[in-house]
Design an enzyme around this catalytic site. Structure first.
Site, PDB file in Angstrom:
ATOM      1  N   CYS A   1      -0.369   4.041   2.233  1.00 28.73           N
ATOM      2  CA  CYS A   1      -0.358   4.013   3.886  1.00 28.73           C
ATOM      3  C   CYS A   1       1.245   3.961   4.171  1.00 28.73           C
ATOM      4  O   CYS A   1       1.564   4.784   5.219  1.00 28.73           O
ATOM      5  CB  CYS A   1      -0.759   2.355   4.111  1.00 28.73           C
ATOM      6  SG  CYS A   1      -2.336   1.864   3.462  1.00 28.73           S
ATOM      7  N   ASP A   2       2.199   3.546   3.312  1.00 24.57           N
ATOM      8  CA  ASP A   2       3.597   3.397   3.999  1.00 24.57           C
ATOM      9  C   ASP A   2       4.496   4.309   2.998  1.00 24.57           C
ATOM     10  O   ASP A   2       5.705   4.368   3.359  1.00 24.57           O
ATOM     11  CB  ASP A   2       4.135   1.862   3.405  1.00 24.57           C
ATOM     12  CG  ASP A   2       3.198   1.169   4.489  1.00 24.57           C
ATOM     13  OD1 ASP A   2       2.642   1.365   5.689  1.00 24.57           O
ATOM     14  OD2 ASP A   2       2.902  -0.122   4.065  1.00 24.57           O
TER      15      ASP A   2
ATOM     16  N   CYS B   1       0.853  -1.275  -0.175  1.00 24.36           N
ATOM     17  CA  CYS B   1      -0.192  -0.194  -0.016  1.00 24.36           C
ATOM     18  C   CYS B   1       0.832   1.160  -0.066  1.00 24.36           C
ATOM     19  O   CYS B   1       1.506   1.680   0.977  1.00 24.36           O
ATOM     20  CB  CYS B   1      -0.880  -0.068   1.421  1.00 24.36           C
ATOM     21  SG  CYS B   1      -1.928   1.383   1.459  1.00 24.36           S
TER      22      CYS B   1
END
Ligand code: NAP
Length: 300
Positions: free
Chosen positions: A133-134, A130
């Site tokens: 997200c990261d 992701c």
């Protein structure tokens, strides 16, 4: 006894909840992870009619809040089993049995793993599924994205805003992603496309330090130093625990037509978990509406 229980709080599941609530039914949504499903991983949604641009997270939050404000009950637990009973159906989730009259399966799909040694140990230590997200952990660093679809190309574009270099690795000589997204790649000097290559090994002990890349034409293998690897090689369904009540195709998707009806009366399938040609936000929302109205008709 709920009129409708929906398994999955992605776009299909939450759309179904909105339609079933507005039809006056009692509705519960069971979700094993987080609300919103796959779309929360998409940085920019630009192809949902009526909304020019929105982040996947904001889109998901909007639809979630809409469902909750209408009175949908949301329970965060994994649905483990469905049983037909004399009076209807029941779902076992998180050690609790939920009786209901109808069920909509909107389980979506999960990330396809690489299937390489050390993948699990290095996930969260350089390997991610992701980018939204990261991505922030890799600011100013070198990363690789593996895949050739919309997710991979959108991830590469997103990461190129903050990373020094982004290698975009794809197994064929042309991307599967929409042309509109592909065209944006040429404007990014820090994205290096490595075509007809695949990732064949992962290096690093405590964290990822590099990957092995194989040229699919020549078979030649080289090491590429990278701080991060974003895996975007598609998704796969996760429906085998419901095989006693629905039929699955050879890839594990639930057999149901455009009416979202499965082989079992009162059980419907909506969104990416269903056998279908086009898996988009619009088709997930459409399935949610169709499945909910069919469930309402079944419940009576
Ligand atoms: P996808 O469209 O299925 O693409 C997966 C990519 O990974 C393909 O390029 C495929 O290669 C490659 N791949 C598959 N298995 C592989 C393997 N074992 N090894 C190496 N490469 C492999 O998946 P996605 O990009 O995650 O998209 C999923 C769905 O969400 C699609 O319907 C997509 O349109 C939709 N989506 C839409 C947007 C949007 O903004 N419109 C954004 C994200 C996702 P090949 O091309 O060679 O098959």
């Amino acid at each position: 006894m709920y009129d409708v229980v929906i398994i999955g709080a992605g776009t299909a599941g939450l759309s179904a909840a909105i339609y079933a609530k507005r039809a006056g039914k009692s509705v519960m949504v069971l979700e094993e992870a987080y609300y919103g499903g796959q779309i929360v991983n998409t940085p920019h949604v630009e192809n949902y009619p009526g909304i020019k641009e929105i982040s996947g997270f904001d889109f998901a939050t909007g639809i979630y809040e809409q469902a909750v404000e209408l009175g949908t009950e949301i329970v965060f637990a994994k649905a483990e089993e469905i049983r037909n009973t004399d009076t209807g159906k029941e779902i076992l989730a998180g050690g609790v049995t939920y009786p209901c009259k109808s069920i909509i399966l909107a389980t979506g799909s999960k990330n396809r793993p690489l299937g390489l040694e050390h993948e699990r140990e290095l996930t969260g230590k350089g390997i991610s599924y992701c980018a939204t997200c990261d991505g922030a952990f890799f600011k100013g660093k070198t990363v690789a994205v593996f895949g050739g679809g919309n997710t991979a190309v959108a991830d590469a574009l997103y990461l190129s805003d903050t990373c020094e270099t982004v290698y975009l690795i794809h197994r064929r000589n042309e991307f599967r992603a929409e042309k509109e997204l592909q065209q944006r790649l040429s404007g990014r000097k820090n994205i290096v496309s490595l075509m007809e290559k695949r990732v064949t090994a992962l290096f690093g002990n405590d964290s990822l330090t590099g990957i092995e890349i194989e040229d699919v034409v020549t078979g030649e293998k080289t090491e590429l130093k990278t701080d991060g690897l974003f895996v975007a090689i598609g998704r796969m369904p996760d429906n085998y625990r419901f095989e006693n009540v629905v039929e699955l195709d050879k890839n594990g998707y639930i057999m149901a037509g455009e009416d979202c009806k499965t082989k079992t009366g009162g059980i419907f399938a909506a969104g990416d978990c269903r056998t279908k040609q086009v898996r988009q936000l619009t088709t997930a929302a459409a399935d949610g509406a169709i499945a909910a109205l069919a469930a309402c008709e079944y419940v009576g």
